[in-house]
Structure formats: C-alpha cells, structure tokens
Scaffold this active site. Sequence first.
Site, PDB file in Angstrom:
ATOM      1  N   GLY A 177     -52.513 -63.868  44.681  1.00  0.00           N
ATOM      2  CA  GLY A 177     -51.892 -62.834  45.505  1.00  0.00           C
ATOM      3  C   GLY A 177     -50.443 -62.582  45.109  1.00  0.00           C
ATOM      4  O   GLY A 177     -49.972 -61.437  45.128  1.00  0.00           O
ATOM      5  N   ASP A 178     -49.726 -63.649  44.745  1.00  0.00           N
ATOM      6  CA  ASP A 178     -48.332 -63.507  44.317  1.00  0.00           C
ATOM      7  C   ASP A 178     -48.241 -62.717  43.013  1.00  0.00           C
ATOM      8  O   ASP A 178     -47.294 -61.952  42.802  1.00  0.00           O
ATOM      9  CB  ASP A 178     -47.696 -64.889  44.144  1.00  0.00           C
ATOM     10  CG  ASP A 178     -47.833 -65.745  45.394  1.00  0.00           C
ATOM     11  OD1 ASP A 178     -47.781 -65.185  46.504  1.00  0.00           O
ATOM     12  OD2 ASP A 178     -48.019 -66.965  45.259  1.00  0.00           O
ATOM     13  N   GLU A 207     -63.820 -59.628  46.008  1.00  0.00           N
ATOM     14  CA  GLU A 207     -64.286 -58.282  46.378  1.00  0.00           C
ATOM     15  C   GLU A 207     -63.328 -57.196  45.898  1.00  0.00           C
ATOM     16  O   GLU A 207     -63.628 -56.007  46.031  1.00  0.00           O
ATOM     17  CB  GLU A 207     -64.448 -58.181  47.896  1.00  0.00           C
ATOM     18  CG  GLU A 207     -65.497 -59.100  48.480  1.00  0.00           C
ATOM     19  CD  GLU A 207     -66.887 -58.818  47.925  1.00  0.00           C
ATOM     20  OE1 GLU A 207     -67.289 -57.647  47.917  1.00  0.00           O
ATOM     21  OE2 GLU A 207     -67.549 -59.784  47.494  1.00  0.00           O
ATOM     22  N   GLY A 208     -62.171 -57.595  45.374  1.00  0.00           N
ATOM     23  CA  GLY A 208     -61.231 -56.608  44.842  1.00  0.00           C
ATOM     24  C   GLY A 208     -60.115 -56.287  45.811  1.00  0.00           C
ATOM     25  O   GLY A 208     -59.708 -57.123  46.624  1.00  0.00           O
ATOM     26  N   MET A 241     -58.747 -58.689  48.676  1.00  0.00           N
ATOM     27  CA  MET A 241     -59.988 -59.200  49.264  1.00  0.00           C
ATOM     28  C   MET A 241     -60.672 -60.209  48.349  1.00  0.00           C
ATOM     29  O   MET A 241     -61.901 -60.282  48.297  1.00  0.00           O
ATOM     30  CB  MET A 241     -60.923 -58.026  49.571  1.00  0.00           C
ATOM     31  CG  MET A 241     -60.307 -56.996  50.507  1.00  0.00           C
ATOM     32  SD  MET A 241     -61.373 -55.560  50.818  1.00  0.00           S
ATOM     33  CE  MET A 241     -61.369 -54.783  49.191  1.00  0.00           C
TER      34      MET A 241
END
Length: 312
Positions: free
Chosen positions: A255-256, A228-229, A225
């Site tokens: 994200g990767d 937001e963690g 997120m």
Amino acid sequence: MMKTVHTVTLNPAVDKTVMVDRFVAGELNRIKTMRTDAGGKGINVAKVLHSFSVSVIAWGIQAGHQGKILLDKLQEQGIPARFIEAEGETRTNLKVVDEQSKQTTELNEAGCVPSKELLEEFLARYEAELNEAAIVVLGGSLPPGTPMDYYRRLIDIANRKGVRTILDADGEALALGIEAVPFALKPNIHELEALYETKFETEEQIIAAASRLVNKGISYVLVSMGSEGSILVNEQEVYRATPFPITPLSTVGAGDSMVAAMAYCLLHQKSAGEMARWTSAAGTITASKSGTDVCTLHQVKDSLDRVQLQRL
C-alpha cells in the site's frame, strides 16, 4: 531547485523481519535469516520515492536506542531525516515470514508516548519548513496519547501553505483527517468500510463511497483491494485497475508503494488513468517481494502494460 516530497511517520518502527521454514504457533520456530529495516508507512513511501530518484525528506518522531537505529538505517539509504526525539523507545515490529505458506505474521508494538510539548514543537517545525515541499504524505498510526485530530491539524497547515497532502490512515485519525480535506486519500477496502460502518458488496457501492469523499473536495481517492486490484476516483473519472498475476511473498509496503507512485504521478502531472496504472503496478511488484523489499522505478515502468485498466 525541485520541490520535495515530505513524508510524515509519527509512529515509526524498527522492522525486524525473520524467515522460518514453517511457522507453527505454540512451538519452537528456528529462524533461518533475519534483517532489520527502518519502518512505518511514511518511511516506506520515502524509500520508494528515493529509489525513484525523487527528492524526499522523512519526518517523524523517534526515541531511545531503537530510534537511533532507525535514523542510522535512513542515513545508510541516503534518505534525509528530520525527526524529533521523544522520551521512551521507538517500537519494534516483528514480521515472521513463513517460507512454505508465503504468509507473514506481524507483531507490532504500540510505540513511545510523545509529550504535548513535543507534539507542538513538531507542528511548529513542520510548518516552518513546508515551503520547500510540493507534496506531504501523512501515513500510519498515531503514537499512543496523540490527539486523534493531529493529522487534521497537519493537513490544515499544509492547505494554508498551498501544499498538497496525501493521507493514508485508518479509524478516527482518518475520519478526522478527512474533515481538513486532504488533496488525496489512499484507504484500503477495510478502512473505507470501517469509515462508513458498512460492508460493501458491489463495485458500485465502493465507487459511490469514494465519490462522496470526492464531493467533499478531495481530488483523488484510491481504494486498494489487495489481489482484487484498486479503484481510483476523481471528479471526472473512475478507473478500475486489475493487477497482473504474481506469487505474493509479503504485503508489507504494498500500500505504501501505491502511495509513493501516486505522489510520483502528481509530481509528473500524469493523468488519472496513468495514476491508476502506476499505483497498481507499484503495489503489485512490492507484494511479489519478500520481507520489506519494495518496487523500483525500472520494475514499475516495465510492468505498466501488464495492468488491466478499465474506465467505468
């Protein structure tokens, strides 16, 4: 011999990152610095795992002059590559980094169109060499013209071979891939909302959505997120990871890096709580770096205690 992680990037890119003082749309923008990298979700995961001293092989499809540049970049970094050559040209993705606002604007090409015969050849080679894999990471968009169920086919093959898969995709490719029951999923919050065609207003709704995927047989669902963690859900536990404060310079590869940390944790049999902490630290560190730079193992280990972890 230690089994390897295989990453699959079917629609890779040559990432061209340029730095400007202040990006102004519709005006002349002068470039201060420029760098070129091999890009795409699976390739980014391979970079992180390689820096973590994990045995990793990058699989994919490449084409033309840009495809050769991509392979040269992987060779420079010491990452073994098993790419099939298609007709056309590997895409170039332009990333414009505004130094004042710290924002990155991305302009991504569509990519080459692999033939049906080439896609079948890729499946055959993939299946033939899966015996040496402990985990397969499937990431990113599918090339134009590729059947939307292609990830599902790759997951089915891995499941038959007893190889765990991590899927990081979106849209129809994600939805169809889930039908094959990958071992783990790493959607971001927007991809999860698109999957359920709804907007989540509460943490409980996110957990419920992830839990429904776990009930299908998926072992781990990690929902990222951004600032937001993240929330990690498995059959027994739910963890909420809150990242430490940073000045974000680029979200490219964050994200990767989380996916790479997830694979690392699975290889080293870490607990769900440890996985939640490791993935949060890896993504946060990468987001604090400029351009396409990614986290290192040393940086992640040093930052683990800074991640706030809550079991829900």
